[in-house]
Structures are given as C-alpha cells and as structure tokens.
Design a protein around this motif. Sequence first.
Motif, PDB file in Angstrom:
ATOM      1  N   PRO A 117       0.847  -1.203   0.000  1.00 34.56           N
ATOM      2  CA  PRO A 117       0.000   0.000   0.000  1.00 34.56           C
ATOM      3  C   PRO A 117       0.882   1.254   0.000  1.00 34.56           C
ATOM      4  O   PRO A 117       1.894   1.296   0.699  1.00 34.56           O
ATOM      5  CB  PRO A 117      -0.768  -0.084   1.322  1.00 34.56           C
ATOM      6  N   GLY A 118       0.512   2.230  -0.810  1.00 36.51           N
ATOM      7  CA  GLY A 118       1.278   3.482  -0.887  1.00 36.51           C
ATOM      8  C   GLY A 118       2.440   3.424  -1.863  1.00 36.51           C
ATOM      9  O   GLY A 118       3.089   4.441  -2.123  1.00 36.51           O
ATOM     10  N   ALA A 119       2.687   2.264  -2.478  1.00 32.85           N
ATOM     11  CA  ALA A 119       3.806   2.140  -3.418  1.00 32.85           C
ATOM     12  C   ALA A 119       3.394   2.592  -4.825  1.00 32.85           C
ATOM     13  O   ALA A 119       2.214   2.547  -5.189  1.00 32.85           O
ATOM     14  CB  ALA A 119       4.306   0.700  -3.453  1.00 32.85           C
ATOM     15  N   LEU A 120       4.396   2.997  -5.575  1.00 33.71           N
ATOM     16  CA  LEU A 120       4.187   3.367  -6.982  1.00 33.71           C
ATOM     17  C   LEU A 120       3.767   2.131  -7.798  1.00 33.71           C
ATOM     18  O   LEU A 120       4.361   1.053  -7.635  1.00 33.71           O
ATOM     19  CB  LEU A 120       5.507   3.936  -7.533  1.00 33.71           C
ATOM     20  N   VAL A 121       2.798   2.296  -8.675  1.00 28.02           N
ATOM     21  CA  VAL A 121       2.386   1.235  -9.613  1.00 28.02           C
ATOM     22  C   VAL A 121       2.704   1.738 -11.016  1.00 28.02           C
ATOM     23  O   VAL A 121       2.105   2.706 -11.496  1.00 28.02           O
ATOM     24  CB  VAL A 121       0.875   0.932  -9.483  1.00 28.02           C
TER      25      VAL A 121
END
Lengths: 515, 515
Positions: free
Chosen positions: A82-86
Amino acid sequence: MNDIAPITDPSTPPTVALRLHPTDNVLVALRSLTAGAPLTEGLSAAEAINSGHKIAARPIAPGEPIVKYGQVIGAATAEIAPGALVHVHNLGMSDHQQDYGFATAATSLAPILDPATFMGYHRSSGRVGTRNYLGILTSVNCSGSVARFIAEAMARESLLEEFPNVDGIVPIVHGTGCGMSGRGEGFETLFRTLAGYGHHANFGGILLLGLGCEVMQIADLVDREALKDTARFRYMTIQQTGGTRATVERGSAILRELAAEANKATRAPAPASKLVLGMQCGGSDGYSGITANPALGVASDLLVRHGGTSILSETPEIYGAEHLLTRRAVDAPTGRKLIDLIDWWENYTARNDGEMDNNPSPGNKRGGLTTILEKSLGAVAKGGTAPLSGVYRYGEPIDQPGFVFMDSPGYDPCSVTGQVASGANLIAFTTGRGSVSGYQPVPSIKIASNLDLWQRMQPDMDVNCGEILEGTSLEAKGEEIFDLLLRVASGEKTKSEAQGFGAVEFVPWQIGAVM
Amino acid sequence: MNDIAPITDPSTPPTVALRLHPTDNVLVALRSLTAGAPLTEGLSAAEAINSGHKIAARPIAPGEPIVKYGQVIGAATAEIAPGALVHVHNLGMSDHQQDYGFATAATSLAPILDPATFMGYHRSSGRVGTRNYLGILTSVNCSGSVARFIAEAMARESLLEEFPNVDGIVPIVHGTGCGMSGRGEGFETLFRTLAGYGHHANFGGILLLGLGCEVMQIADLVDREALKDTARFRYMTIQQTGGTRATVERGSAILRELAAEANKATRAPAPASKLVLGMQCGGSDGYSGITANPALGVASDLLVRHGGTSILSETPEIYGAEHLLTRRAVDAPTGRKLIDLIDWWENYTARNDGEMDNNPSPGNKRGGLTTILEKSLGAVAKGGTAPLSGVYRYGEPIDQPGFVFMDSPGYDPCSVTGQVASGANLIAFTTGRGSVSGYQPVPSIKIASNLDLWQRMQPDMDVNCGEILEGTSLEAKGEEIFDLLLRVASGEKTKSEAQGFGAVEFVPWQIGAVM
Ligand SMILES: [Ca+2]
Ligand SMILES: [Ca+2]
Ligand SMILES: [Ca+2]
Ligand SMILES: [Ca+2]
Ligand SMILES: [Ca+2]
C-alpha cells in the motif's frame, strides 16, 4: 493526454491523490509527493511519487488485476505494498487483456424507476427537441453564401419577433458536397450527415438549399429521406430559382411560412429517456482524464439509468482500449462491430500514409500512464461504466437507449457534427486547455478540467471540474453535470449559446479524394 | 462537358457554326443542321449534322492533323470534304498525340510593347493588390467563430468609416487545421494555403488567430513564413489570451491598429504585368467549351502579351489532354512536372477507391466530342494558346509571368482557394448553369456561356458570352473580358462583390485522413 502540470494556484487545498472509481485499487497522485507524504484514507506514500502516477491503495498480490476507472488496465507483475508506486516495473498487460472477451463485463446499471423530466419540443417523429430552430441546410458549399443571405434578410426584417417560440435561423454551411464521387463511403457519409440534420428534432422547420449542378442532389435527399412534409421541409435550388436575388426573395417567403408553423410548437414535459447526449473532449490536458472525463462518466451513467442515451465517439482516441469496450458490449455482435470499425481505421490511416498509435509514448509514461489501455481510458472515462448497447457509423440514426459508440475522428467539430446528425440533442464537451465552440442547433456545455482554465475562461465554461482537485467528489460533480443537462435541455442557455457560437462548426467528415 | 441543349430563344440570330480559333480546320455546329444548310464562309453542310458536332472547314487529306481550339486533337483517317461531319468515322488519335512531345509546340506570343495599366495597391513585397482588405486568418476551425465575432464587433463600431481606404474585414474561416497529421502532404498543402493568404497583396493587414492547441500552429506560420512585420501581421491564440471575450476585445484593438496602417495605402498606376489571373470553370454546360472558355482564352493570351500571369488549374479536367500542355511547355522539365502531377493524381484517386476517366463518355460522343483531348480542351481552352511557362503545386507562390498551371481539384471553391493562395489577384469564372460565389479578398468575374443563363441570372453575371452565339467574335469578347479585368483590378465592383459573397468560400484542399 498530456503531462499533468504542477498545480500552481496557492489557494488549492491539499488534495494530493484521487480514487477515480469506487472499485479501483490504485489512486492517482495530483502532485509530486515525497516518501511518507500523507494520502487519503489513512495511506501514506511509500516512496517518492510524481504527479499523475498511480499509487497502490491496498496490498496487491502478483497476478492480481490493477483496476483504474473501474476497469482492468493490466495485472501486477510483483507484490505491491500500500502506498507504493504502480508503474512499468510492477504492472503488465494480462493475457486476459489481449482478447476481446465480447460481452464478458457488461454489468447493467440499476434503472431509476421515477425518471427525471425536462421541458422539450415533442415532434411527430417521436423525438423531442431541446431547441426550436429553423434550419437552412445546404447541399454544397456553392449554396452557402446564399443561405447566409437569406438568414441575414430575415434578421433585418426582425421576422422572429412575430414568432417568439422560434429560437433562431441557422444556416448549415460547409466546404463539401461537390468535387467528389457520387457513390461510395465518402458520399454516403455526407448523405447521412445532411439527412440527420434534416430530421433533427431541434429544427421546427428546414429549407434545403442547393446550387443545382452539385454531386449531392437536393432531390435525392428529399426522396431517399422522405423529407416531404411540406409544413416542415421545403427545398429549392439557386439555378432553378433564377439566381441569388430571386432565391433570397423566395427563400425568405418560405422561411416565413416555416416560422409560422414552427411557432406552434411549445415546450412540454418529456422523460429523460428522450435525451441523447453526445460526449466529446477537445484540448485535453493531464487533468481531463482524472477530473472532467470521469465526472462526465458519472453523468453518463446517470443518464443511462434514467433511460436516456449517451454517445461516446472519437475512435482514434479509444484505440488500444477497444478490448475494454468489447468486454462491456451487451453481446458479441455489438463488440464485433467495434472491432470492424477499428480494422477500417487501420486501413483508412494506412492508405493515407498515416498510422494509428497503439503504444503510450515516452511522454505518456513519464506522466504516469503505463499501458495503452490506461491511456485511452482517459478518453473512455467519459462513457462511465454502463454496458455498451450499440455501435453506429458516423451520422447514423441512433434509435436506442443506453451507452452507445458512434464512429468518428477525434477532431472536435467533425466528431460533434456526426453526433448531432445521429440525433444528439445535447453535447457535453470536456476541455483542459480551453475550447470555444458551439454546435447549432444543439446546445453544448463546456466542462473545464482544472481551476486555472475555469478562472481564465469563465465566460466560456459551464462546469468547473477543477473543484474535484479541491475535494469535491466525482459523484457530486457528475450529478451537477446531469442536473445542468436537464436545465439546458429545458431551455437554459449555455455559455456558447449566449455568445453566439455555432455558425461555422458544421464540419462533415470528408472521406476520399477531392476531385 | 454536357450535351449542348437546343437554342430555344427565338430572338437568337442564326449563327449556326463557329470557328473557335483562326488556325482551326473544323467548325462547331451551334444547332442541328440539315444537309445543304448554309454555314459561315460560303460553306454549306454536306450532310445532316447535330448540334455540337464538328464540320470540316476545307478539304482534309488522310493523315492530316485535325485542329480545334488552335490545337491538334487527332488526325484524319479518311479523306474529308468541306462541310462534312468530322467524328469517330474519320478522326483518330495520331501516334504523334500519344507522346508528350515536351516543348515542341511552344510558340511565344508577341509581347505588347506599351502594356496596359491598372490602379492598384503597391506592397513592399513588390506585389500589387487589387483590393485593400484586413484579414482575420484562422489556423483552425476552432477559432473561426471568434474571428467572425471580431469582425462583427468592428462592424457594430462602424470602425471602417474612419478608414475609407480599407475595403473591409474578411474572416478567413474553414473546416480543418486539426485532427490531421502534423507532417506530410496534407499538412504542407494547408500550410502553403494559409501562408499564401497571409502574404496576399489584397490584404493591407492580417491578424492570425488560433485556438492554441491545434495541429496547425500559429507560431510555425509566423516563423516559417516570416510574417513578422508588426505593422502588417499580428497574431494571437484564444487560449493564451484567455477566452472569447478577452480575444474579441484584444483582437478589435489590434484590428484598429492594422486599419490605421492599411488606410495609408492608396491606389497608384501599375502595369498589367502585376496582374495574376486565376481561371476557373464551374457548372459547365455544352456551351462553356465553345463560348465562355475560348473567349477567356483570348483574354488570357492578351494578359500574357501584356506581361501578366494567367493560371489554369483543375487537374482532373485536363486529364487526357496533358499531351497538349506538355507540347506547349517552354521546356522539358516544365512539361515533366505536369506529368508528375498526373501520376500523383492517378495514385491519389486509386488509393481513395476512385479513378481518373480518360475516355470521352458515350454522352460526350453523342454531343460531338470525338477524343479525350478534345473533351479536355473544352476546359483547357481557358488557357488560350500561350506557351506553358510554369507548373506549380496547390497554393505554391507563383512568381513569374506568362501562362502557368497550378495543380488543384476541379471543385470550384477549393481550386480558387489554391489560386488565391498562389497569388491570384483576379478570378475569372466561366459558367453555363450558373454559379454564384465570391472569393474574398479577391474579386471574381462571372462569365456566362449562354444567353439563357445571362437573362435568368443577370444580377450574378458580369459577362455575356451568349453573344458569341449571336455573332460576336471570340476576339471581341476576349477583349471585353480583358478590359473588364483591368477595371475590376482598379476597384470596380464585380456582381458577386456587390452582393456580399465570399464569407464561406475559403475551402482549402484537404488531403489525407481526418483523425
Ligand atoms: Ca482530443
Ligand atoms: Ca486490427
Ligand atoms: Ca475531440
Ligand atoms: Ca500516368
Ligand atoms: Ca471548377
């Protein structure tokens, strides 16, 4: 879609990331974020994330679909926190995305049992007009000036003061109609377009005006299209009438008769199912796909739930994302029609030394768009999530409710001209850089994608979707658009109508050689 | 060309056959003749001859060239007696006609040593205007309405009352400029067209107006075309200026400045060598090729002898007769350029599912046209007999005297738009059925091919070539046209100018896919 510019207005509240649809598992960053920056919903950025890029909204396992705009845009290729770049390092096209999956994702929207109404002009065809104009429809450029002279003569006489229920006289003038083959798709496309205007419910009366010797013959239009109700349709050619002066005199007399008849029409309640909304984007910016377009998508879904029709168009701009629409198709033949259009476009551009582009550009990727599906979804977002009920050619009559697709170029005036010819009685036009235009006889609302545009060009803009960046929800903005559409359908003037736009924006799609 | 209708006006004197050029060895029957009917020059019909057909003017031996319009249209395949019909049974294509014979028939016309003059506007470019308009030139359809709003605002203020030397404000509005590739021949063709209007000598000042986000960028036009003399060229975009209202205000202020500058220009004597005549036919009938077109050909030859430029265009209408023009070319490279255009057109029509037609139709043959050369000569006759000095692309600047060819479709507004972009400061338009149109900023004279048209549409027609059927010679009519051109160049209003034509006839040639 263009890169997202930094938000420069210092008064903008700190909305930093947006979920575009309730079922999405990613957010979109609205500004560049440092690691640890707080997001919505108790999340924080797990790393530095640039404006316009996607952020995981929850833990995502490898192979799990990535959902944006409520649509599957690909699958995770790694575990995502969660909160990571995709982006390209952890998102790929799933096999699933490569096939058309006709009708596998057509989820009907719940109909609204007590549909909204508007005040419109009921026509004998069963259609309902949102305006009551007289039209002077020209078969060829060569009768365009005289059409305008007739309208100017009527204006000098202040004719319409006697006929208060008539909204005005609209010369429909264009650059084609001759110097073309008299058969084939170029001819048939123009024929459908003119016929569609001839039958349009926003005209209380029509004078068809030709020169006489053109390829597009008035008599063919009258015969093939049954434009024979003389209370509403009249026609003449300049050559047969004996030149400019005689045509202006005779045309003015005819318009007086048509006006007397059209003036008998009055507005009466009509269900929202009689609304046909043409959707369009032009002068897009990086915000168009995340504010104005999805907000219009909410309005489109609402209109469909009320029993109305909404039209998505601009085939080159959905290219690469046709899989998403075929999966939403109500049945396989409907999906197949869309793929046939795509194949036609590949041929059309190739034979004209061009090509369709089905990859996101390096600039798109820098702006945060990972796959071609995602890129085209910025445009498709206008179409909400309703099933795709039908696929139509440019200017073909649209005679069914629901969300439909009409083939057209992306070029705004040309695309809207086709939508109006197909029967659109309202236009909703999203813009990021600011388009100014109107499409008589049909009212058109302009939807600004950002606050800066709204502030700079307010006399041209009807709706401010910049507020979505300040915390207004897409749902609330979509409802606002839907309510405005009902008011405009009932007679409220749009900004472009108030300013007098629409005299030059009739641009039929010209296909084929000019001879 | 269409069949020749019987002459129905009972007042028409009995001119029954016409020699189209002094060197011709055939006459054209102007009505259907019985055997023995007296002709001109002491001849009589040797057999029954239908209207529009050819009659031998003297004994013709097998193999001898048949000359019509002063051009070789084929060779006799049998002995032909004076007064006999010349058609498919005794006229064939000579081998000679099948090859281009580059520059083998370029016979210079005697220059006139004391050339005629007109009163024109001398520009710093060295060109001379025949009018002194202000232009609002749009890069894209999306700025067209605002261009018109600016012109309307100036009209409401009666601005031009202060500036009597300014002829008016001309918004140049069109349907393209975006939704197209930004490179390739479609783009370059539009670019040349807009640049040609930007530089046109009939504009005393130009405001370039764009939307901002279009493919055709105003800044590129300004840079590549050196439109940088701020006394004469100004530019702006609606998006940068902040919308419609701000653009109308700012544009009106700019036009006031341009008007003050343009008002300094006054008419002064200029040699006829500064005239550039665009020739056009539209709404042709069976008389066009034997009255109006050859009379205009006489005027064209006169203009060339006075040192001026005359432009033939409409490539599809000379198809099949290119051999006649290549033989008149001043040199082989000039002839070769024409053949390259013809090859381009064969490809252009083929890739658009069309074709060029290089045979006279059965109807043409029934009307008296034997070979394709002869058919196309009806159109080529406008170009008189002068050598072909140059071959130009659509809208390419024409910078040389003499008779030249500019590539274009036959479609009237599109062809004239290219001629004006190439620098034409006069238009001569022949018509048989009656065309009504104007081409601001350039005056256009209408030349009627027959008396019936002249009588029916006199407020639209400037010259009556029906008189040729009553005995007026082509030479006299050609001189009348040339004299009228000089007067119009000096400021005399044409019929179409007096009626206010020209606001919708700017139709750039659109080549390629609309995207
Ligand atoms: Ca677009
Ligand atoms: Ca394909
Ligand atoms: Ca568009
Ligand atoms: Ca060839
Ligand atoms: Ca023509």
